[in-house]
Scaffold this active site. Sequence first.
Site, short mmCIF file in Angstrom:
data_model
loop_
_atom_site.label_atom_id
_atom_site.label_comp_id
_atom_site.label_asym_id
_atom_site.label_seq_id
_atom_site.Cartn_x
_atom_site.Cartn_y
_atom_site.Cartn_z
N MET A 120 1.06 -1.40 -0.07
CA MET A 120 0.06 0.14 -0.03
C MET A 120 1.03 1.16 0.01
O MET A 120 0.73 2.28 -0.71
CB MET A 120 -1.02 -0.16 1.27
CG MET A 120 -1.95 0.97 1.39
SD MET A 120 -3.17 0.77 0.33
CE MET A 120 -4.36 -0.16 1.06
N LYS A 121 1.96 1.19 0.77
CA LYS A 121 2.64 2.65 0.84
C LYS A 121 3.52 2.73 -0.19
O LYS A 121 3.94 3.80 -0.45
CB LYS A 121 3.43 2.50 2.30
CG LYS A 121 4.54 1.55 2.22
CD LYS A 121 5.47 1.82 3.58
CE LYS A 121 6.84 0.91 3.71
NZ LYS A 121 6.68 -0.35 3.84
N GLY A 122 3.88 1.79 -1.00
CA GLY A 122 4.64 1.99 -2.40
C GLY A 122 5.89 2.50 -2.14
O GLY A 122 6.85 2.41 -1.63
#
Length: 249
Positions: A120-122
């Site tokens: 999600m945080k990438g």
Amino acid sequence: PYGDWSGDGKVQLSFTLPMRADERARQAALVLAKKMGFTRSLVVHMKAMGPDFTFFVVYGVTSHSVDPDGIVLNEREFPELSYQEVNHLIFEKLKRQLVVVGACTGTDAHTVGLDAILSMKGFAGDHGLEYFPEMRVINLGSQVEPREIVEVVTRESADAVLISQVVTQRDAHIHHLKEVRAALVEAELRDKVVLVGGGPRFSPEQSAELGYDHIFGRGTKPSEVASYLAWAVVGRTLPVVAPAKGATG
Ligand code: B12
């Protein structure tokens, strides 16, 4: 090459020799530079890397040149899509979530690169694939065996398999990528998935040789991978129908 003036042929190269850092090692570096075709070579830096190895920085002159205008650039085969476009394409055409299975395989325990793409945080200001509502991501983590990948791909009806390899010692990265491909072929799954590899010591030119659909290298951003997957999975899953004769638009 450029050192003092444009086109003077001067280059800097660095390498390590398995020798103690002494005068013999310095001479050996000069001999090697000569054998590589460099003239007027100079060892400008040498440093012991432990008792039995020496690191060198050598200046030399090459007689070769390169014409940048003669280089044919490979165009990227897939379009760059926005976050909305990726989700829209999957939603409209696939009509279900695109299922991605990711893993670091073999002995490789470097998961940061894979997580950069999937989580999600990438990475580098981009969200990872988990952020896309139209994708379902199964991140298997590190040191995953090819048979485990086959099991998960089968169980989850995966659309895409993403393999990360960071360690390149003894060509482990090549070996591990090929192992996964072979396992998918054996399970008759290779043609059912988009197979993607990635890591800092790969380049897209290796895709064909490794039997992968695409290979991503150093500094890859998750948005590039998302664009590629949407484009490749939708293209693969839905047969392209040739327009009827006389059809317009
Ligand atoms: C962090 C790190 C570790 C951590 C890993 C923790 C973890 N959970 O990942 C720990 C401490 C465990 C570790 C262990 C080892 N490490 Co280490 N490690 C590193 C380090 C410092 C950073 C790697 C990293 O996280 N980069 C950041 C990520 C974001 O970048 P990336 O991996 O390149 O990923 C990007 C792209 O390549 C691409 N990408 C990567 N994978 C994929 C996959 C897909 C599908 C796609 C699309 C894209 C993609 O997208 C990412 C984002 O742009 C590097 C040195 C360095 N500065 O790179 C050494 C390095 C990778 N390690 C190295 C080594 C040798 C080891 C050990 C063997 C050391 C030892 N003797 O024990 C062990 C091996 C353990 C194992 N079994 O694998 C060497 C590898 C040398 C080589 N080329 O073979 C390096 C290069 C250090 C060095 N200069 O010697 N390491």
